[in-house]
Scaffold this active site. Structure first.
Site, PDB file in Angstrom:
ATOM      1  N   ASP A   1      35.810  47.558  49.047  1.00 30.63           N
ATOM      2  CA  ASP A   1      37.183  47.838  48.604  1.00 30.63           C
ATOM      3  C   ASP A   1      37.558  49.283  48.920  1.00 30.63           C
ATOM      4  O   ASP A   1      36.694  50.138  49.134  1.00 30.63           O
ATOM      5  CB  ASP A   1      37.344  47.557  47.100  1.00 30.63           C
TER       6      ASP A   1
ATOM      7  N   GLU B   1      34.443  48.681  43.462  1.00 30.25           N
ATOM      8  CA  GLU B   1      33.841  49.972  43.108  1.00 30.25           C
ATOM      9  C   GLU B   1      34.935  50.966  42.767  1.00 30.25           C
ATOM     10  O   GLU B   1      34.797  51.775  41.850  1.00 30.25           O
ATOM     11  CB  GLU B   1      33.015  50.514  44.277  1.00 30.25           C
TER      12      GLU B   1
HETATM   13 ZN   LIG Z   1      33.248  55.023  47.702  1.00 32.12          ZN
END
Ligand SMILES: [Zn+2]
Length: 409
Positions: free
Chosen positions: A97, A162
């Site tokens: 992501d 994340e």
């Molecule tokens: Zn990162």
């Protein structure tokens, strides 16, 4: 040698704004499957987060598939699926992501159209961290292709959440690994760790992080009648002053002093003549191993008591500090690989624990030696994020040499 660049470009072309993976993990899975990796997607029900775990063991008798048909007892203790994952286990850890591109018109080229200019590859995620995802994937593929038999197991673990709230992400995978009794020994997080040149910095640990949501209770009232009110904003001011004044003096050889910051303050109803009856403070500590969440909680409770402030507090422990030994097996292998592949002197590689937290904090508690090493971070989360094209190849070589040093020894 253009393999890593090509894969990085394909990843950047997918606008995987957290936690929407946009098929990035399918690309990595296809690469690794073709090289003989066993791949599985781990997902917590109801969450849009995807996690790809790809494993390859160089040993006979490994069972990386387990028994997927096994009926899991939903209400009793978890029934492991019977995986046999020989150690040592090295995981390369990443995320697919990215953060939103922000003002697209401020970019010199479309953030989701990978573009090369003057030896740099531009695009959202180029440095954080699709370039590393590609390098880790190609390094794993090359390593197992060149050495189908080796000691232990190597793998890639990537999440699509994340940059977001991590719900259903690496904490979920770490729990799953525990239940399956798979404990990684070594973990390289490919987050962009370097500052001005590839190889200048390895992160060997991270500080812990704890947030407190404090609600201070007072009594609302008309400002013209001060004896009838108990102004919560004034109490908030006193508490903030006391917390800011506290000196931790707890720096260690590897960690800076614990720090405290207020992030949000809210009080009042917007009127000129009403004293607030409650105040909200949000604050955060970045703490080293000399502190624990409980110690910091006691510190806050003591301040509240001394100032005679009545408050309710909710704590969120975002991560505990961890540190890998400066002469551990993984740190040593990585240092040597950097020296060999970049020509940098060993003593010119800075080992530190500065910066924000990473997903490494969820793997370290499984007992793994964890380091972070990836490209330069000067443009991450910014407009015109980029990575040096040359660094993608060098990074791939470094990761591959680390795998060889641990698993062929
Ligand atoms: Zn990162």
């Amino acid at each position: 040698m253009a393999e890593t660049l090509e894969l990085a470009r394909q990843l950047i072309a997918r606008p995987s704004i957290t936690p929407d993976d946009q098929g990035c993990q399918d690309l990595l899975e296809a690469e690794l499957k073709a090289a003989g990796f066993h791949c599985r997607t781990l997902r917590e029900q109801m969450y849009p987060t995807f996690n790809l775990l790809a494993l390859y063991s160089g040993e006979e008798g490994a069972n990386l598939v387990g028994d997927p048909e096994q009926i899991k007892n939903q209400h009793g203790p978890y029934d492991p699926s019977g995986l046999v994952v020989p150690g040592p286990i090295t995981l390369l850890l990443g995320h697919t992501d990215v953060v939103a591109p922000g003002e697209v018109s401020a970019w010199s080229s479309d953030p989701f159209v990978p573009t090369e200019r003057d030896g740099l590859l531009y695009g959202r995620g180029a440095a954080d961290m699709k370039g590393s995802d590609a390098a880790m994937t190609i390094a794993l593929k090359r390593f197992v292709t060149a050495h189908p038999q080796f000691k232990g197991t190597v793998g890639l673990l990537v999440t699509s959440n994340e940059e977001g709230d991590a719900v259903g992400a690496i904490p979920y995978v770490a729990e799953w690994l525990k239940k399956e009794r798979v404990y990684p020994n070594y973990c390289v997080v490919g987050e962009p760790s370097c500052t001005s040149e590839l190889g200048d910095t390895i992160k060997i640990g991270r500080r812990g992080s704890m947030t407190a949501h404090i609600t201070i209770h007072g009594k609302q009232g008309h400002v013209a009648y001060p004896d009838k009110i108990d102004n919560a904003a004034h109490k908030a001011g006193r508490l903030i002053a006391a917390l800011c004044e506290h000196q931790f003096n707890d720096a260690t050889a590897d960690f800076p002093e614990t720090s405290f910051n207020v992030t949000n303050v809210n009080a009042g109803i917007g009127a000129e003549n009403v004293a607030p009856g409650s105040a909200e403070i949000m604050c955060n500590w970045r703490f080293n191993p000399n502190q624990t969440p409980l110690k910091l909680q006691h510190l806050l409770e003591r301040q509240l008591e001394q100032l005679r402030i009545y408050a309710t507090v909710r704590y969120v422990i975002n991560g505990l500090p961890f540190i890998s030994s400066r002469d551990g097996i993984l740190v040593s292998a990585l240092r040597q690989a950097i020296v060999d592949k970049t020509g940098r002197a060993a003593d010119a590689i800075d080992l530190n624990t500065a910066g924000g937290t990473s997903d490494g904090r969820f793997i370290a508690p499984l007992g793994a030696e964890v380091v972070e090493f990836g490209p330069c971070n000067g443009t991450i989360h910014q407009v015109n994020e980029c990575v040096k094209v040359q660094d993608l190849d060098t990074l791939t070589d470094i990761y591959e040499q680390v795998l060889a040093a641990i698993h062929l020894a």
